[in-house]
Design an enzyme around this catalytic site. Structure first.
Site, PDB file in Angstrom:
ATOM      1  N   ASP A 266      60.575 -18.979 -13.896  1.00  0.00           N
ATOM      2  CA  ASP A 266      59.446 -19.163 -14.411  1.00  0.00           C
ATOM      3  C   ASP A 266      58.538 -18.091 -14.312  1.00  0.00           C
ATOM      4  OD1 ASP A 266      58.156 -21.615 -15.902  1.00  0.00           O
ATOM      5  OD2 ASP A 266      56.798 -21.614 -14.158  1.00  0.00           O
TER       6      ASP A 266
ATOM      7  N   ASP B 105      65.733 -18.652 -15.455  1.00  0.00           N
ATOM      8  CA  ASP B 105      64.822 -17.639 -15.055  1.00  0.00           C
ATOM      9  C   ASP B 105      63.991 -18.439 -13.886  1.00  0.00           C
ATOM     10  OD1 ASP B 105      62.026 -19.247 -16.089  1.00  0.00           O
ATOM     11  OD2 ASP B 105      63.579 -19.262 -17.497  1.00  0.00           O
TER      12      ASP B 105
END
Length: 291
Positions: free
Chosen positions: A212, A210
Site C-alpha cells: 500500500d 504491495d
C-alpha cells in the site's frame, strides 16, 4: 450429506481455471442483472466447479461496478455450496510480503457506492456477519496453500475500500496503526455479506501484491510492479484452487458454522407484507426460508 460444488470468484490477474475437465463457458442471467462474465463450469477430481472472473475477462469492471449481487445469485442458482474468493490486496505488515497469501477471517467495510444486500423494502432481513467467513473452508484453503509451498498467513483483517484510486498515505497509516487492519483491497465487500445472505460458505484468499502506501521504504503503489507480482500470484492461486476438490471431498455434511442456514430467523417482514416482486427475485438466494 450434500454434493460439494465449488465456486471460484477470480480477482485481478486470475481469469481462467486450468485443469477443469469438460470445461465449458456458459451464459447465465440473474434477477439482479448480468454477472461479471460468462461462467466456466467443469469437473476437477470428481468435484463440480464453477469459475467466474470477478472483473470479467480483460478486466472490464472496476471494483465499484462489479455486479456483486448477480455474481452471488448465479453461483447459488448453479448449486454452488462453497465459494472461494481470490483477490489481490496490499499489505500493512512487513512480514506479510508481496507474494504471500492471507486467509482472511475479518473485514472492515469502507465501501459506499455499492448495493450491499439482496433484501430491502418489502422484505427486510438481518443476517449475522460477526464471523464473516467459513472456518472449515478457510482452513482448507490454508492447507492447500501450504501444500503448494506458498507462504500463507492464517487469519487477517481485510480493509475493503471503495477505490478505484489507491489509498493516500495518511489513510494507509490510519488503517494500519489505528484500525489495525492487515491487508487492503477493493472487492471482498459486499461480496462476503451477500454470500452469507445466500447461505453459501465463503472463504477469502488475499494475494499480496504491495505494501500500500504506508511503508517508508516502498513509496506509493507502483501499478507496473503490482501487475508483475499478480502474474506469479495467479499461478499460485490456480495451484491452491486445484487442491481444494481433494481436500473438500465429493460430499460434505452441513456446515458446522451454520453458513448454510444463515437465514434462519433473519427475515422480519411479515409474510402478508412482503413485496411479491422482491420475493420473486429472492427465489434462489432465500427460497429455502421464503417457502
Amino acid at each position: 450429506m450434500v454434493q460439494t460444488k465449488i465456486g471460484v470468484i477470480g480477482g485481478s490477474g486470475l481469469y481462467e481455471m486450468p485443469g477443469l475437465q469438460n470445461a465449458k463457458w456458459g451464459t447465465m442471467d440473474s434477477p439482479w442483472g448480468a454477472p461479471s462474465d460468462q461462467l466456466l463450469s467443469g469437473v476437477m477430481d470428481g468435484v463440480p466447479m464453477v469459475f467466474l472472473p470477478r472483473h470479467g475477462r480483460g478486466h472490464v469492471h472496476s471494483p465499484s461496478s462489479v455486479p456483486y449481487r448477480a455474481n452471488i445469485d448465479v453461483l447459488k442458482r448453479l448449486g454452488v455450496t462453497d465459494v472461494i474468493s481470490v483477490s489481490a490486496c496490499g499489505s500493512f505488515h512487513e512480514e506479510m510480503a508481496p507474494g504471500d497469501f492471507v486467509i482472511v477471517d475479518q473485514f472492515i467495510d469502507r465501501t459506499f457506492a455499492r448495493e450491499k444486500s439482496f433484501f430491502g423494502t418489502g422484505c427486510v432481513a438481518h443476517v449475522s456477519v460477526a464471523h464473516p467467513v467459513c472456518a472449515r473452508l478457510s482452513a482448507a484453503c490454508a492447507t492447500a496453500a501450504e501444500a503448494a509451498g506458498i507462504t500463507v498467513h492464517r487469519g487477517g483483517t481485510y480493509l475493503a475500500m471503495e477505490g478505484p484510486q489507491f489509498s493516500t498515505r495518511s489513510e494507509s497509516v490510519m488503517y494500519r496503526n489505528v484500525w489495525q487492519a492487515d491487508v487492503i483491497g477493493m472487492t471482498n465487500m459486499p461480496e462476503a455479506k451477500l454470500a452469507r445472505e445466500a447461505e453459501l460458505c465463503y472463504a477469502s484468499v488475499a494475494m499480496i501484491t504491495d505494501y500500500d502506501s504506508w511503508h517508508p521504504d516502498h513509496g506509493s503503489v507502483d501499478l507496473a510492479e503490482i501487475i508483475r507480482i499478480l502474474t506469479g500470484n495467479a499461478q499460485k492461486g490456480q495451484t491452491l484452487v486445484g487442491s481444494l476438490p481433494d481436500l473438500l471431498g465429493v460430499q460434505r455434511s452441513t456446515c458446522p458454522d451454520g453458513c448454510d442456514h444463515a437465514l434462519e430467523g433473519a427475515i422480519l417482514t411479515a409474510p402478508d407484507k412482503r413485496d411479491p416482486i422482491l420475493t420473486s427475485k429472492l427465489d434462489a438466494v432465500a427460497g429455502r426460508v421464503l417457502g
